[in-house]
Design a protein around this motif. Sequence first.
Motif, mmCIF file in Angstrom:
data_model
loop_
_atom_site.group_PDB
_atom_site.id
_atom_site.type_symbol
_atom_site.label_atom_id
_atom_site.label_comp_id
_atom_site.label_asym_id
_atom_site.label_seq_id
_atom_site.Cartn_x
_atom_site.Cartn_y
_atom_site.Cartn_z
ATOM 1 N N HIS A 1 -9.290 -12.604 44.472
ATOM 2 C CA HIS A 1 -8.234 -12.187 43.566
ATOM 3 C C HIS A 1 -8.377 -13.052 42.313
ATOM 4 O O HIS A 1 -9.266 -13.904 42.233
ATOM 5 C CB HIS A 1 -6.867 -12.393 44.210
ATOM 6 N N LEU A 2 -7.491 -12.863 41.351
ATOM 7 C CA LEU A 2 -7.543 -13.666 40.134
ATOM 8 C C LEU A 2 -6.176 -14.262 39.829
ATOM 9 O O LEU A 2 -5.165 -13.562 39.872
ATOM 10 C CB LEU A 2 -7.998 -12.822 38.934
ATOM 11 N N ASP A 3 -6.175 -15.553 39.530
ATOM 12 C CA ASP A 3 -4.994 -16.250 39.023
ATOM 13 C C ASP A 3 -5.103 -16.243 37.510
ATOM 14 O O ASP A 3 -5.988 -16.871 36.940
ATOM 15 C CB ASP A 3 -4.991 -17.665 39.618
ATOM 16 N N VAL A 4 -4.216 -15.482 36.849
ATOM 17 C CA VAL A 4 -4.244 -15.359 35.388
ATOM 18 C C VAL A 4 -2.977 -15.986 34.805
ATOM 19 O O VAL A 4 -1.943 -16.031 35.465
ATOM 20 C CB VAL A 4 -4.374 -13.891 34.947
ATOM 21 N N ALA A 5 -3.073 -16.475 33.562
ATOM 22 C CA ALA A 5 -1.953 -17.226 33.009
ATOM 23 C C ALA A 5 -1.569 -16.787 31.599
ATOM 24 O O ALA A 5 -0.906 -17.534 30.894
ATOM 25 C CB ALA A 5 -2.271 -18.718 33.019
ATOM 26 N N ALA B 1 -7.671 -16.703 45.194
ATOM 27 C CA ALA B 1 -7.510 -16.222 43.823
ATOM 28 C C ALA B 1 -8.206 -17.193 42.875
ATOM 29 O O ALA B 1 -7.774 -18.345 42.745
ATOM 30 C CB ALA B 1 -6.036 -16.094 43.468
ATOM 31 N N TYR B 2 -9.263 -16.741 42.241
ATOM 32 C CA TYR B 2 -9.977 -17.598 41.296
ATOM 33 C C TYR B 2 -9.082 -17.912 40.099
ATOM 34 O O TYR B 2 -8.505 -17.013 39.483
ATOM 35 C CB TYR B 2 -11.262 -16.915 40.820
ATOM 36 N N PRO C 1 -8.422 -21.714 43.660
ATOM 37 C CA PRO C 1 -9.446 -22.639 43.176
ATOM 38 C C PRO C 1 -10.060 -22.176 41.862
ATOM 39 O O PRO C 1 -10.242 -20.984 41.626
ATOM 40 C CB PRO C 1 -10.500 -22.613 44.291
ATOM 41 N N GLY C 2 -10.375 -23.099 40.991
ATOM 42 C CA GLY C 2 -11.059 -22.780 39.740
ATOM 43 C C GLY C 2 -12.233 -23.703 39.528
ATOM 44 O O GLY C 2 -13.395 -23.315 39.661
ATOM 45 N N ARG C 3 -11.938 -24.983 39.253
ATOM 46 C CA ARG C 3 -12.974 -25.970 38.995
ATOM 47 C C ARG C 3 -13.992 -26.050 40.142
ATOM 48 O O ARG C 3 -15.188 -26.157 39.902
ATOM 49 C CB ARG C 3 -12.309 -27.344 38.806
ATOM 50 N N SER C 4 -13.507 -25.994 41.383
ATOM 51 C CA SER C 4 -14.424 -26.155 42.520
ATOM 52 C C SER C 4 -15.333 -24.947 42.725
ATOM 53 O O SER C 4 -16.285 -25.010 43.509
ATOM 54 C CB SER C 4 -13.635 -26.446 43.801
ATOM 55 N N ILE C 5 -15.067 -23.848 42.012
ATOM 56 C CA ILE C 5 -15.967 -22.691 42.064
ATOM 57 C C ILE C 5 -16.981 -22.734 40.933
ATOM 58 O O ILE C 5 -18.164 -22.455 41.139
ATOM 59 C CB ILE C 5 -15.152 -21.376 42.033
#
Length: 461
Positions: free
Chosen positions: A83-87, A62-63, A291-295
């Motif tokens: 997928h997506l990690d949303v906040a 999940a990005y 993962p976010g930053r590493s993408i």
Amino acid sequence: MHLYGTQTVNDKGHLVVGGCDAVELAREFGTPLYVMDEAFIRQNARAYVQAFRERWDRFAVAYAAKAFFCTAMAALAHQEGLHLDVASGGEIATALAAGVPAERLFFHGNNKSPDELALAVASGVGRIVVDNLYELSLLRAEAARQGARPRIYLRLTPGVSAHTHHYITTGQLDSKFGIPIETGDALAAVREALRTPEVELVGLHAHIGSQIFDLNSFRVAAARMMAFCAAVRRETGWTCSELDLGGGLGVRYTAEDDPRPIEELVAVLTEAVAEQAAALDLPLPRLVVEPGRSIVGEAGVTLYTVGAIKEIPGVRTYLAVDGGMNDNPRPALYQARYEVVVANRMRAERVRRVTVAGRACESGDILVHDADVAADVEPGDVLAVLVTGAYNYSMASTYNRFPRPAVVFVQDGRAEVVVRRETWDDVRAHDVLPPRLRPAGAAEEAAATGAGPDAVPVERG
């Protein structure tokens, strides 16, 4: 000097990203400008998916949208099978507008509003990651109101303190995020969720921090979460079928950083979970990472135009650019460090030491301390700050009423605007000037010129 992704230097001595000359990008789209290397983003996304495919049957990557998000990024991540990690409700709305199915969203946040929970339930968000028991009570009421039964995770703090800046550590006991394991609160929360018929508890979540190089931190966190899964099974009979271990893999900002490959992180996580599952007689869960930053981190470059150069003999040289903490608050927030290059003088020897200063009205608006740049750098040159793909655009502000920069995706020599540059009109678009505060005659002038009711008259000299 380290180059990232598709970055090269052409025969003019210019920085090239995604086949596009950075100097020409600055001329065409203006500065400051966020440039995102699309091919490199896709490469990193595929590395996560492929690494899991080779090691694990059931998984989801999940990005983490918080790192960098817009509709184009949401669509790209979805194309790559993420997928997506949303906040936030805004991130949910952005994902849905990009055509991402709601069931592929993991909804995070330590203080979700009732409106956001209503949106998540109504749209059918795949997993709601419940951060505390107050949120569980809000969600219970909303689910009952809508006649739905959302699937949830509980976010836990496993008591692992990652070796990173204290502002971006989240897995230790003293954290605003999650429910602590060691106090017994996590087990109590599981019991409460299991006796709440309006929700379905399907998994557990932990995230220990960000910009992490020591993979042993991930191993310890995975082991503690699996041990907790075993304890919960003994105490309640419930089996955790999905385990979300968050994100946090670090990237290379400077030569001192030593990030680990994506494949190595996946190997550590899968091995740790498999070992613990065997030792504790637990079934293998569906593994989720975020993962976010590493993408996107290393895929980003921010371009600036050099302005004033101020030399203070025996002290330092300030090199001012047309951006700063408005488009990159990380140095001011937690002393983040970056490398810079003069994009139109890439072959020049970097022997002039400068401090790169932003233009905000803050003495602390310094992008880079003691940066070595080309000796003949001058006003009008294009300065490139590397590795700005994560938490730059997403944390940008309009302090001093500076408009936020544009974002372009580059690939195969093509540049496309995915977020347009804000204008001065955009910055004041939501301002409302009550009639009682308007100068005398302003209302009549606005009516005569056809300006709207919130128009501000131009003072004429």
